[in-house]
Design a protein around this motif. Structure first.
Motif, PDB file in Angstrom:
ATOM      1  N   CYS A   1       0.850  -1.190   0.000  1.00  0.00           N
ATOM      2  CA  CYS A   1       0.000   0.000   0.000  1.00  0.00           C
ATOM      3  C   CYS A   1       0.885   1.239   0.000  1.00  0.00           C
TER       4      CYS A   1
ATOM      5  N   ILE B   1       0.085   4.201   0.752  1.00  0.00           N
ATOM      6  CA  ILE B   1      -0.243   5.148   1.820  1.00  0.00           C
ATOM      7  C   ILE B   1       0.304   4.684   3.169  1.00  0.00           C
ATOM      8  N   CYS B   2      -0.033   3.450   3.586  1.00  0.00           N
ATOM      9  CA  CYS B   2       0.333   3.009   4.936  1.00  0.00           C
ATOM     10  C   CYS B   2       1.462   1.987   4.975  1.00  0.00           C
TER      11      CYS B   2
ATOM     12  N   LEU C   1      -3.373   0.300  -3.088  1.00  0.00           N
ATOM     13  CA  LEU C   1      -3.803   0.643  -1.732  1.00  0.00           C
ATOM     14  C   LEU C   1      -4.299  -0.615  -1.044  1.00  0.00           C
TER      15      LEU C   1
ATOM     16  N   CYS D   1      -7.223   1.529   3.460  1.00  0.00           N
ATOM     17  CA  CYS D   1      -6.940   2.868   2.918  1.00  0.00           C
ATOM     18  C   CYS D   1      -7.850   3.185   1.739  1.00  0.00           C
ATOM     19  N   ASN D   2      -8.122   2.207   0.889  1.00  0.00           N
ATOM     20  CA  ASN D   2      -8.958   2.447  -0.277  1.00  0.00           C
ATOM     21  C   ASN D   2     -10.393   2.761   0.126  1.00  0.00           C
TER      22      ASN D   2
ATOM     23  N   LYS E   1     -10.494   6.247   1.529  1.00  0.00           N
ATOM     24  CA  LYS E   1     -10.333   7.283   0.507  1.00  0.00           C
ATOM     25  C   LYS E   1     -11.630   7.530  -0.242  1.00  0.00           C
TER      26      LYS E   1
ATOM     27  N   GLU F   1      -6.844  13.168  -3.856  1.00  0.00           N
ATOM     28  CA  GLU F   1      -5.771  13.623  -2.976  1.00  0.00           C
ATOM     29  C   GLU F   1      -4.793  14.426  -3.818  1.00  0.00           C
TER      30      GLU F   1
ATOM     31  N   VAL G   1      -0.936  13.998  -3.325  1.00  0.00           N
ATOM     32  CA  VAL G   1      -0.441  12.713  -3.801  1.00  0.00           C
ATOM     33  C   VAL G   1      -0.427  12.699  -5.323  1.00  0.00           C
TER      34      VAL G   1
END
Length: 86
Positions: free
Chosen positions: A22, A24-25, A57, A61-62, A65, A70, A73
């Motif tokens: 992912c 993001i995380c 993702l 997170c998906n 979102k 974003e 990003v």
């Protein structure tokens, strides 16, 4: 290219590009994360199913979102894949 036209081959290419992690995380498939291919700019807002608009993702997170854009990003991914913007 529409959302439903993300081929298995393109899906694999995006997962591989993002190291099956992912973006993001940092959760990975090795840790048991369920990974999704996400449109940075959502289809509902004009985004296309092209490599520069797709990323990996995790499910959490998906879902969080949803269909938000974003901009920070999207901008950073744009500048990484293109010439410098001045």
């Amino acid at each position: 290219v529409e959302r439903g036209e993300v081929s298995d081959s393109l899906r694999y290419d995006i997962l591989n590009r993002d190291n099956f992690t992912c973006v993001i995380c940092g959760a990975s498939s090795r840790q048991g994360a369920r990974l999704h291919i996400d449109h940075i700019i959502p289809v509902s807002k004009g985004g296309k199913s092209t490599p520069d608009n797709l990323r990996t993702l995790c499910e959490r997170c998906n879902i969080g979102k949803s269909n938000k854009i974003e901009t920070a990003v999207a901008y950073s991914q744009y500048t990484r894949s293109n010439e410098r913007i001045d």
